[in-house]
Scaffold this motif. Structure first.
Motif, mmCIF file in Angstrom:
data_model
loop_
_atom_site.group_PDB
_atom_site.id
_atom_site.type_symbol
_atom_site.label_atom_id
_atom_site.label_comp_id
_atom_site.label_asym_id
_atom_site.label_seq_id
_atom_site.Cartn_x
_atom_site.Cartn_y
_atom_site.Cartn_z
ATOM 1 N N PRO A 132 0.819 -1.223 0.000
ATOM 2 C CA PRO A 132 0.000 0.000 0.000
ATOM 3 C C PRO A 132 0.848 1.267 0.000
ATOM 4 O O PRO A 132 1.877 1.345 0.671
ATOM 5 C CB PRO A 132 -0.797 -0.106 1.300
ATOM 6 C CG PRO A 132 -0.795 -1.550 1.656
ATOM 7 C CD PRO A 132 0.497 -2.105 1.127
ATOM 8 N N MET A 133 0.409 2.255 -0.791
ATOM 9 C CA MET A 133 1.109 3.533 -0.860
ATOM 10 C C MET A 133 0.210 4.622 -0.296
ATOM 11 O O MET A 133 -0.964 4.708 -0.653
ATOM 12 C CB MET A 133 1.464 3.844 -2.321
ATOM 13 C CG MET A 133 2.338 2.763 -2.945
ATOM 14 S SD MET A 133 3.079 3.281 -4.524
ATOM 15 C CE MET A 133 1.628 3.378 -5.554
ATOM 16 N N GLY A 134 0.769 5.429 0.577
ATOM 17 C CA GLY A 134 -0.002 6.500 1.197
ATOM 18 C C GLY A 134 -0.206 7.675 0.254
ATOM 19 O O GLY A 134 0.273 7.675 -0.891
ATOM 20 N N ARG A 139 12.413 11.329 19.087
ATOM 21 C CA ARG A 139 11.175 10.935 18.416
ATOM 22 C C ARG A 139 10.705 11.994 17.441
ATOM 23 O O ARG A 139 10.908 13.183 17.655
ATOM 24 C CB ARG A 139 10.067 10.762 19.448
ATOM 25 C CG ARG A 139 10.123 9.446 20.169
ATOM 26 C CD ARG A 139 8.830 9.274 20.930
ATOM 27 N NE ARG A 139 8.573 7.875 21.198
ATOM 28 C CZ ARG A 139 7.428 7.405 21.664
ATOM 29 N NH1 ARG A 139 6.430 8.237 21.899
ATOM 30 N NH2 ARG A 139 7.262 6.128 21.878
ATOM 31 N N SER A 155 5.371 11.944 11.891
ATOM 32 C CA SER A 155 4.903 10.556 11.775
ATOM 33 C C SER A 155 3.776 10.439 10.757
ATOM 34 O O SER A 155 3.721 9.478 9.988
ATOM 35 C CB SER A 155 4.400 10.043 13.127
ATOM 36 O OG SER A 155 5.450 9.954 14.044
ATOM 37 N N LEU A 156 2.865 11.395 10.770
ATOM 38 C CA LEU A 156 1.758 11.358 9.811
ATOM 39 C C LEU A 156 2.283 11.462 8.381
ATOM 40 O O LEU A 156 1.790 10.784 7.474
ATOM 41 C CB LEU A 156 0.760 12.489 10.099
ATOM 42 C CG LEU A 156 -0.144 12.272 11.312
ATOM 43 C CD1 LEU A 156 -0.861 13.573 11.686
ATOM 44 C CD2 LEU A 156 -1.182 11.171 11.050
ATOM 45 N N GLU A 186 3.888 8.107 7.596
ATOM 46 C CA GLU A 186 2.845 7.095 7.392
ATOM 47 C C GLU A 186 2.242 7.252 5.986
ATOM 48 O O GLU A 186 1.911 6.259 5.332
ATOM 49 C CB GLU A 186 1.759 7.268 8.463
ATOM 50 C CG GLU A 186 0.671 6.217 8.425
ATOM 51 C CD GLU A 186 -0.459 6.513 9.388
ATOM 52 O OE1 GLU A 186 -0.732 7.700 9.666
ATOM 53 O OE2 GLU A 186 -1.090 5.560 9.874
ATOM 54 N N MET A 216 -4.177 16.953 8.986
ATOM 55 C CA MET A 216 -5.301 17.382 9.834
ATOM 56 C C MET A 216 -5.982 16.173 10.474
ATOM 57 O O MET A 216 -7.104 15.806 10.152
ATOM 58 C CB MET A 216 -6.269 18.242 9.024
ATOM 59 C CG MET A 216 -5.620 19.566 8.606
ATOM 60 S SD MET A 216 -6.693 20.656 7.642
ATOM 61 C CE MET A 216 -7.783 21.275 8.939
ATOM 62 N N ARG A 217 -5.291 15.564 11.431
ATOM 63 C CA ARG A 217 -5.777 14.379 12.132
ATOM 64 C C ARG A 217 -5.682 14.602 13.629
ATOM 65 O O ARG A 217 -4.745 15.226 14.127
ATOM 66 C CB ARG A 217 -4.916 13.153 11.755
ATOM 67 C CG ARG A 217 -4.997 12.762 10.283
ATOM 68 C CD ARG A 217 -6.389 12.372 9.824
ATOM 69 N NE ARG A 217 -6.971 11.336 10.624
ATOM 70 C CZ ARG A 217 -7.249 10.109 10.208
ATOM 71 N NH1 ARG A 217 -6.992 9.777 8.974
ATOM 72 N NH2 ARG A 217 -7.804 9.237 11.019
ATOM 73 N N PHE A 218 -6.654 14.070 14.343
ATOM 74 C CA PHE A 218 -6.682 14.207 15.796
ATOM 75 C C PHE A 218 -5.468 13.558 16.453
ATOM 76 O O PHE A 218 -5.041 12.481 16.059
ATOM 77 C CB PHE A 218 -7.950 13.562 16.348
ATOM 78 C CG PHE A 218 -7.995 13.549 17.852
ATOM 79 C CD1 PHE A 218 -8.130 14.727 18.557
ATOM 80 C CD2 PHE A 218 -7.870 12.358 18.550
ATOM 81 C CE1 PHE A 218 -8.155 14.724 19.946
ATOM 82 C CE2 PHE A 218 -7.900 12.343 19.946
ATOM 83 C CZ PHE A 218 -8.047 13.529 20.630
ATOM 84 N N ASP A 219 -4.940 14.218 17.467
ATOM 85 C CA ASP A 219 -3.866 13.654 18.288
ATOM 86 C C ASP A 219 -4.128 14.056 19.731
ATOM 87 O O ASP A 219 -4.057 15.238 20.075
ATOM 88 C CB ASP A 219 -2.513 14.193 17.812
ATOM 89 C CG ASP A 219 -1.364 13.725 18.688
ATOM 90 O OD1 ASP A 219 -1.533 12.718 19.422
ATOM 91 O OD2 ASP A 219 -0.286 14.355 18.644
#
Lengths: 451, 451
Positions: free
Chosen positions: B73-75, B109, B115-116, B119, B231-234
């Motif tokens: 899979p490719m993001g 880290r 990280s997003l 990913e 734009m993702r919840f963390d």
């Protein structure tokens, strides 16, 4: 899809409910009300839920309906209720882990997976019953297909709630057979993804190299829908790496590039498999091979796998001893005998035995990879047979240990049942980190069987 | 799209490069090599980068190419390079925050946003120059359109690297005008989303109620592509709540349901706006209203907004004093005079003054909401004018303060330029948490102007 009465909405698949909500034919509140009506009807006999708070769930559903009303963005699970195993932290509900030792425990924060569900617009319907600390000692849950039989464990409530149409899908966990086994016994789809693809941050730790989050639903498409939401990188789970999400849902509808080949694998514990299961598999293999020649080969695992169950036991029990040390020291007498004995056996596993067991995992992985390079998927029973009678035990996870230890993705497909109507499943296992292909291959198998 | 030579790949938009990679016409390694060739050519004069490590980036690109080769899979950003402002933690590169006080700092880290990106398959090309601690004191970066002018700040390197086609997009941050201002001066698209929609976990904290992550690119579509990934919840950013991602990319291509209306807002600092900017806006307003009657109204903000800049100053400086207390106490003499003075003024802001300023934010928000209920978006200059001459200052953020303080999403659209070719931008501001609509409205505006 016509305008629905709120009554039967709990019977809709998640995908159908999602479409109905998006098209304005159904409100999330009506769907949640329908689920609660079903719970009111059946929970007294099935006992799938550890914590319910209708007001909280309805409030979330109203918020979802308000988002739709105002034309704001809707996530992939907008307005859909989901059940969460009670070892997974939730800020809105207690998380008591199936033991009096955590009675009244109320986490401050949601587990990462709960946040992902909320971000996608899901309604947390409540917490589902776990066996004691997600090990063997059963909770109150009964099998919806026959109340005198176990629903399986440890994700007992998640499987039973989905089977009883109290909720379209639910989340569980598997350290040995705790997703695939109850899915098989309750006759629903179950999915244990590849190891370390759903975050365990905020979930009770049993055994870090084994603990895996899984999901339950009544259709393969619904499993894909929720799995795609959950399979996201989280740095707070140290085992995860940032790889692209598998996009199972879109993969699932693709044509297979060539006819898949399956290895029917008997596993070293074939002697524990019941006659009805062996008969069922014989029929499936004949049927498939008749419709599409040479689709399924019969294969035995190399002798090396004879040691795997013992290696898994050492790792799991040693980790239980470590991770449940606090419960053991402060409440040994409140633990079940079976868990206490596992912890005590775990205390006696030497570090070198543990390390050797972990080291052998690499060998097993390589051997499995060889098979899964040649075959698209492995077929094998999900459980030795249908759910055993009695609710004082949760049945054997012996058909699940290999795939948990090796971290390969596994699906329970509810294809078999006894003459009395007790369901049990076919387990389809794919190559590690090739979860989307496992779904596509399984879709193909179902199509062949329904042809 | 034909087979590309590796040479000009750095000139491709991210969306085009993405398609070329997906179709096998371009490898990620070739794209990254092309970016480095451009960097080799221009970095000596522009100075956009704080840290580069070609070997690390090429290794990531090769891994991306390998994923494609193996059919994994490719993001959404598979194989696309991105620059990261040097106040955002990266495990692969130092993060020195534009000050000798953090020289050699090497985070363990990645920030959540990094990280997003990983990913999604992005290649972290390197770290871009930040002003000192993301405040005013400039780094080495020069404006690619005229080396004697400032690129703006504080995300100087991110804006300049994108403008110079060293990388298709880059990440920055804004606490006052640090995304929109350098985007305006460097002639690229810039996007500051609604407050608390991109995680700040692992990013230098200046002022928690103001700090906002933003992005730069050379097309509106590219901004949407990277914004959708980020734009993702963390839960690790305490200001965030789990709401559905906006899906800007798919919204952007939708037809507007009705012709948008814009409020051209002069703001209380109109006297600081240069004549060339006023002329530019007059022309744009005339042109748009000629093509589509009554599209743009001219509006003044209510007098309440006269106090906003002072409220923002109190909050930001008091927070700088708090959050940079360690740097101030251990290295006051290594701080620039401008930052030291800001911290010292911040130390004198009383708690009640701070609380009153924060409390007034609610009033401003409500007044802005009234305007944005009536209009689809606000148009206003992105900067008082083009980039000032000199590289010892980064220009004024005065046109950005209102939208940062109120947390409304803002875009820089590079529509204007001086006769000498220095670009400057039109700022388009939308309603809070309606980021996707802001993009769609802006797309419509661009289409009208290109008609």
């Amino acid at each position: 899809m016509d305008k629905l009465n709120p009554g039967p909405a709990n019977l809709l698949s998640a995908c159908d409910a999602r479409e109905a909500i998006a098209r304005g034919l159904l409100s999330s509140q009506d769907l949640v009300e329908a689920c609660f009506a079903r719970i009111d009807e059946l929970e007294g006999s099935i006992g799938a839920w550890a914590h319910l708070d209708k007001a909280v769930a309805i409030e979330q559903a109203q918020a979802a309906d308000d988002i739709r009303f105002r034309g704001k963005p809707m996530g992939a699970l907008h307005g859909l209720p989901v059940g969460i195993k009670d070892i997974i932290d939730t800020a809105d509900y207690p998380t008591e882990r199936g033991t009096v030792l955590h009675q009244g425990r109320r986490p401050e924060r949601d587990a990462t997976l709960v946040s992902l569900l909320k971000e996608a617009g899901a309604i947390i319907l409540g917490k589902t019953v776990s066996t004691e600390m997600a090990v063997y000692s059963p909770g109150k849950t009964r099998n919806p297909h026959n109340l005198e039989h176990t629903p399986g464990g440890s994700s007992s409530g998640s499987a039973a709630a989905v089977a009883a149409a109290m909720v379209p899908f639910a989340v569980g966990t598997q350290t040995n057979g705790s997703v695939i086994r109850p899915a098989s016994y309750c006759g629903v789809y179950g999915f244990k993804p590849s190891f370390a693809r759903i975050s365990r941050h905020g979930v009770l730790t049993q055994s870090p190299p084994l603990d895996t989050i899984g999901v339950f639903s009544r259709t393969l498409e619904d499993l894909a829908l929720i799995a795609d939401v959950l399979m996201r990188f989280d740095a707070q789970d140290g085992a995860m790496t940032p790889v692209a999400p598998p996009c199972i849902g879109s993969f699932l509808t693709e044509e297979v590039p060539a006819c898949p080949h399956f290895a029917f694998v008997r596993t070293p514990v074939w002697d524990q498999v019941e006659a009805i299961t062996k008969d069922g598999f014989r029929e499936i293999i004949e049927e498939v091979n008749q419709r599409q020649e040479k689709t399924i080969d019969i294969l035995d695992l190399p002798p090396a796998f004879d040691e795997l169950h013992e290696d898994h036991r050492k790792v799991m029990e040693a980790d239980l001893a470590r991770n449940f040390a606090d419960e053991y020291s402060r409440g040994k007498d409140d633990l079940s005998v079976v868990l206490r004995e596992m912890i005590e056996r775990g205390q006696r596993v030497s570090d070198s035995d543990y390390d050797n067991a972990i080291a052998r995992k690499g060998d097993y992985d390589a051997l499995l990879q060889d098979i899964l390079d040649e075959y698209d998927a492995i077929l094998t029973p999900a459980t030795p047979g249908p759910a055993p009678a009695g609710i004082d035990a949760t049945g054997s996870p012996v058909m699940n240990t290999i795939w948990t230890f090796c971290g390969t993705p596994a699906l329970n497909v509810p294809l078999l049942q006894t003459p009395e109507g007790l369901p049990f499943g076919v387990q389809v296992v794919g190559a590690k980190d090739d979860d989307a292909r496992l779904f596509r291959t399984t879709r193909w198998l179902l199509d062949i069987l329904n042809d």
